[in-house]
Enzyme design. Structure first.
Site, mmCIF file in Angstrom:
data_model
loop_
_atom_site.group_PDB
_atom_site.id
_atom_site.type_symbol
_atom_site.label_atom_id
_atom_site.label_comp_id
_atom_site.label_asym_id
_atom_site.label_seq_id
_atom_site.Cartn_x
_atom_site.Cartn_y
_atom_site.Cartn_z
ATOM 1 N N HIS A 306 37.680 41.446 27.171
ATOM 2 C CA HIS A 306 37.007 41.705 28.455
ATOM 3 C C HIS A 306 35.831 40.752 28.599
ATOM 4 O O HIS A 306 35.172 40.408 27.623
ATOM 5 C CB HIS A 306 36.489 43.161 28.506
ATOM 6 C CG HIS A 306 36.182 43.625 29.888
ATOM 7 N ND1 HIS A 306 34.985 43.370 30.508
ATOM 8 C CD2 HIS A 306 36.943 44.284 30.794
ATOM 9 C CE1 HIS A 306 34.998 43.878 31.729
ATOM 10 N NE2 HIS A 306 36.169 44.435 31.936
ATOM 11 N N ASP A 363 43.182 48.511 30.893
ATOM 12 C CA ASP A 363 44.609 48.343 31.189
ATOM 13 C C ASP A 363 45.517 48.671 30.012
ATOM 14 O O ASP A 363 46.734 48.718 30.174
ATOM 15 C CB ASP A 363 44.870 46.896 31.646
ATOM 16 C CG ASP A 363 44.206 46.627 32.991
ATOM 17 O OD1 ASP A 363 43.409 45.670 33.079
ATOM 18 O OD2 ASP A 363 44.456 47.405 33.933
HETATM 19 C C1 SDX Z 1 40.361 43.921 34.014
HETATM 20 O O1 SDX Z 1 35.925 41.946 34.889
HETATM 21 C C2 SDX Z 1 36.263 43.238 34.945
HETATM 22 O O2 SDX Z 1 35.444 44.131 34.986
HETATM 23 C C3 SDX Z 1 37.782 43.486 35.027
HETATM 24 C C4 SDX Z 1 38.233 44.928 34.895
HETATM 25 C C5 SDX Z 1 37.828 45.758 36.098
HETATM 26 O O3 SDX Z 1 37.726 46.992 35.955
HETATM 27 O O4 SDX Z 1 37.753 45.165 37.217
HETATM 28 O O5 SDX Z 1 37.681 45.513 33.725
HETATM 29 C C6 SDX Z 1 39.773 45.013 34.837
HETATM 30 O O6 SDX Z 1 40.726 42.906 34.549
HETATM 31 C C7 SDX Z 1 40.445 44.105 32.529
HETATM 32 C C8 SDX Z 1 40.991 42.828 31.781
HETATM 33 C C9 SDX Z 1 42.516 42.841 31.910
HETATM 34 N N1 SDX Z 1 43.094 41.588 31.417
HETATM 35 C C10 SDX Z 1 43.785 41.516 30.250
HETATM 36 O O7 SDX Z 1 43.946 42.469 29.501
HETATM 37 C C11 SDX Z 1 44.390 40.145 29.957
HETATM 38 C C12 SDX Z 1 44.129 39.760 28.495
HETATM 39 N N2 SDX Z 1 42.687 39.541 28.320
HETATM 40 C C13 SDX Z 1 42.219 38.199 28.544
HETATM 41 O O8 SDX Z 1 42.973 37.294 29.196
HETATM 42 C C14 SDX Z 1 40.711 38.015 28.490
HETATM 43 O O9 SDX Z 1 40.215 38.801 27.472
HETATM 44 C C15 SDX Z 1 39.949 38.277 29.770
HETATM 45 C C16 SDX Z 1 40.512 37.502 30.925
HETATM 46 C C17 SDX Z 1 39.964 39.735 30.103
HETATM 47 C C18 SDX Z 1 38.488 37.843 29.545
HETATM 48 O O10 SDX Z 1 38.500 36.488 29.344
HETATM 49 P P1 SDX Z 1 37.142 35.658 29.111
HETATM 50 O O11 SDX Z 1 35.948 36.534 29.221
HETATM 51 O O12 SDX Z 1 37.197 34.452 29.976
HETATM 52 O O13 SDX Z 1 37.237 35.293 27.591
HETATM 53 P P2 SDX Z 1 37.834 33.954 27.060
HETATM 54 O O14 SDX Z 1 39.133 33.675 27.756
HETATM 55 O O15 SDX Z 1 36.767 32.919 27.090
HETATM 56 O O16 SDX Z 1 38.182 34.380 25.559
HETATM 57 C C19 SDX Z 1 37.231 34.196 24.512
HETATM 58 C C20 SDX Z 1 38.099 33.966 23.274
HETATM 59 C C21 SDX Z 1 39.085 32.803 23.456
HETATM 60 O O17 SDX Z 1 39.374 32.284 22.166
HETATM 61 P P3 SDX Z 1 38.495 30.985 21.655
HETATM 62 O O18 SDX Z 1 38.633 29.936 22.725
HETATM 63 O O19 SDX Z 1 37.072 31.502 21.479
HETATM 64 O O20 SDX Z 1 39.174 30.607 20.336
HETATM 65 O O21 SDX Z 1 38.905 35.133 23.036
HETATM 66 C C22 SDX Z 1 40.289 34.775 23.153
HETATM 67 C C23 SDX Z 1 40.338 33.497 23.945
HETATM 68 O O22 SDX Z 1 41.529 32.757 23.637
HETATM 69 N N3 SDX Z 1 40.921 35.891 23.871
HETATM 70 C C24 SDX Z 1 42.124 36.399 23.574
HETATM 71 C C25 SDX Z 1 42.303 37.475 24.442
HETATM 72 N N4 SDX Z 1 41.236 37.580 25.249
HETATM 73 C C26 SDX Z 1 40.374 36.605 24.894
HETATM 74 N N5 SDX Z 1 43.045 36.044 22.646
HETATM 75 C C27 SDX Z 1 44.193 36.784 22.620
HETATM 76 N N6 SDX Z 1 44.426 37.834 23.413
HETATM 77 C C28 SDX Z 1 43.518 38.212 24.343
HETATM 78 N N7 SDX Z 1 43.751 39.255 25.153
#
Ligand code: SDX
Length: 427
Positions: A306, A363
């Protein structure tokens, strides 16, 4: 604490006021940055940038705190109902019995949708994704409610809010019924708001509708948990579209499209599909964990991570408990819940996830409950939109009442420098 921030660059010093929120969050007010220094900030995804000041929802990502207008999500999920929470988010206070009754009566009065709208929904193939249908229908409502909101008039604002709170559940139900080949019927104004939504969704033409209190209460809680979440992607979309003074329905239609993405609200559908793939693959969570950690693999563990929560999403905690209770109350054995719990356990012990503070989000468990309630997986994100409706309305109303300027970010240009036009025979 100093009330100024100082930036030194190129031999010059620039001072900026510091703002402090009611929960002691601190922000640098850079409104004068470009005028005084010629510089702008750069922050893709706005990870460090506040777009506005807001009094609607407070999150503390480190502590896993979520409050709507100061009330803890745990209290609201347990003690309030969705219509009460909608009133709270939009108007700022929990309604008393009389206010809630009037709000609901005013909504019932507006719960018809022009029959011509059926021609629009019937123009879609059954294969159309319900989120695309819902976004289109919400925008189409403008044609039947053309007067844009005079935000200076409390009465005009209230009637627009009541109108969309009344018609949106009908569109949600029709979107599902269209997919299932069922007639597009209305609900029953003698019922509660969420009961009526459920009946509109599930009433069979040749069968008596039987209301199940466990199902209604579970659906009501799911909608409360999704009702708002400060400046998330879809809410920021509603605010920026509304900042051009586009109407409420047009802004909501844009928010629905933003929510559709699998990184945002679309994740609840993606989680179920992921869990089913793991189950079909013999339940080998390690294989999917390896994919999630492989930088060359675009696969992400859906329902994990998140932008704000670097601790457990409080909603995920409530939903994990609710999933056990609802499936137990309904006597449903769903092996997917076991797969989810197994995956959560492995992920919470894995250094890649621990280091990046990736925890289950809203989710991760919601889809398991939606499925237990008989909601088709392609409708999961539509249910998220139904829950988020009052949050979107609240933010649109706040943004317009505060007279926020049109949203128009700057950029750092990295394209070609000036060059002479190339004639066709020179290209
Ligand atoms: C919602 O914003 C809100 O409030 C949203 C929400 C709401 O109520 O409106 O809470 C609802 O959208 C919840 C999130 C649902 N999405 C998912 O479950 C999809 C999977 N999660 C991700 O794609 C991710 O965690 C996000 C999009 C939710 C957040 O992404 P960020 O903040 O941009 O984080 P990032 O992509 O910069 O990740 C940081 C690191 C990265 O690795 P490094 O580059 O540091 O090596 O964490 C890794 C990412 O690759 N990472 C994941 C991951 N989420 C982050 N790796 C594997 N699986 C994941 N789910």
């Amino acid at each position: 604490m100093s009330d100024k921030a100082i930036l030194e660059f190129g031999g010059s010093k620039y001072e900026f006021p510091v703002v402090q929120g009611t929960e002691n969050e601190v922000g640098i007010d850079i409104k004068t940055l470009r005028g005084s220094s010629g510089m702008i900030t750069l922050d893709p995804g706005y990870k460090n940038t506040g777009s506005c000041e807001s009094g609607i929802t407070f999150l503390n990502g480190e502590k896993g705190i979520l409050r709507y207008r100061g009330y803890a999500i745990e209290d609201l999920a347990e003690k309030a109902d969705f219509l009460e929470v909608a009133f709270l988010l939009i108007f700022g206070e929990l309604p008393n019995q009389e206010q809630l009754h009037k709000f609901h009566e005013d909504i019932k009065h507006e719960s018809h949708v022009d029959e011509e709208m059926k021609k629009i929904i019937n123009g879609f193939p059954k294969s159309a994704h319900p989120m695309g249908v819902l976004s289109s229908l919400t925008s189409a409502l403008i044609a039947f409610n053309p007067t844009s909101v005079d935000v200076a008039s409390e009465e005009a604002m209230y009637s627009a809010i009541v109108r969309i709170m009344a018609k949106f559940p009908v569109l949600v139900a029709w979107t599902m019924r269209k997919k299932m080949g069922l007639p597009l019927e209305y609900g029953d104004d003698t019922m509660g708001y969420v009961e009526n939504l459920h009946k509109m969704m599930f009433k069979r033409p040749n069968k008596e509708y039987k209301m199940n209190r466990v199902v209604i209460d579970a659906l009501d809680q799911l909608l409360i948990l999704h009702a708002d979440h400060e400046q998330n992607c879809s809410t920021s979309t509603v605010r920026i579209v509304g900042s051009s003074h586009a109407g409420l329905f047009a802004s909501l239609s844009a928010g629905i499209s933003a929510l559709w993405g699998p990184l945002h609200g679309g994740a609840n559908q993606a989680v179920l599909e992921m869990l089913e793939a793991i189950a079909a693959d013999g339940g080998d969570t390690n294989k999917f964990m390896a994919k999630a950690k492989d930088k060359n693999d675009s696969f992400r563990l859906m329902g994990f991570g998140h932008r704000v929560y670097k601790n457990f999403d409080p909603r995920a905690k409530i939903l994990k408990k609710a999933a056990d209770e609802v499936l137990g109350d309904l006597g449903i054995e769903d092996h997917i819940l076991d797969v989810a719990k197994g995956l959560e356990k492995v992920a919470l012990e894995d250094q890649y996830f621990v280091k990046r503070k990736l925890y289950p989000n809203v989710d991760f468990y919601s889809g398991i409950i939606y499925r237990a309630l008989g909601i088709p997986v392609e409708m999961f994100t539509v249910m998220f939109a139904m829950g988020r409706l009052p949050g979107w309305i609240a933010h649109w109303r706040e943004m317009r009442l505060r007279g926020e300027p049109i949203g128009r970010p700057r950029q750092i240009y990295i394209g070609e420098n000036s060059r002479p036009f190339a004639a066709m025979n020179n290209r």
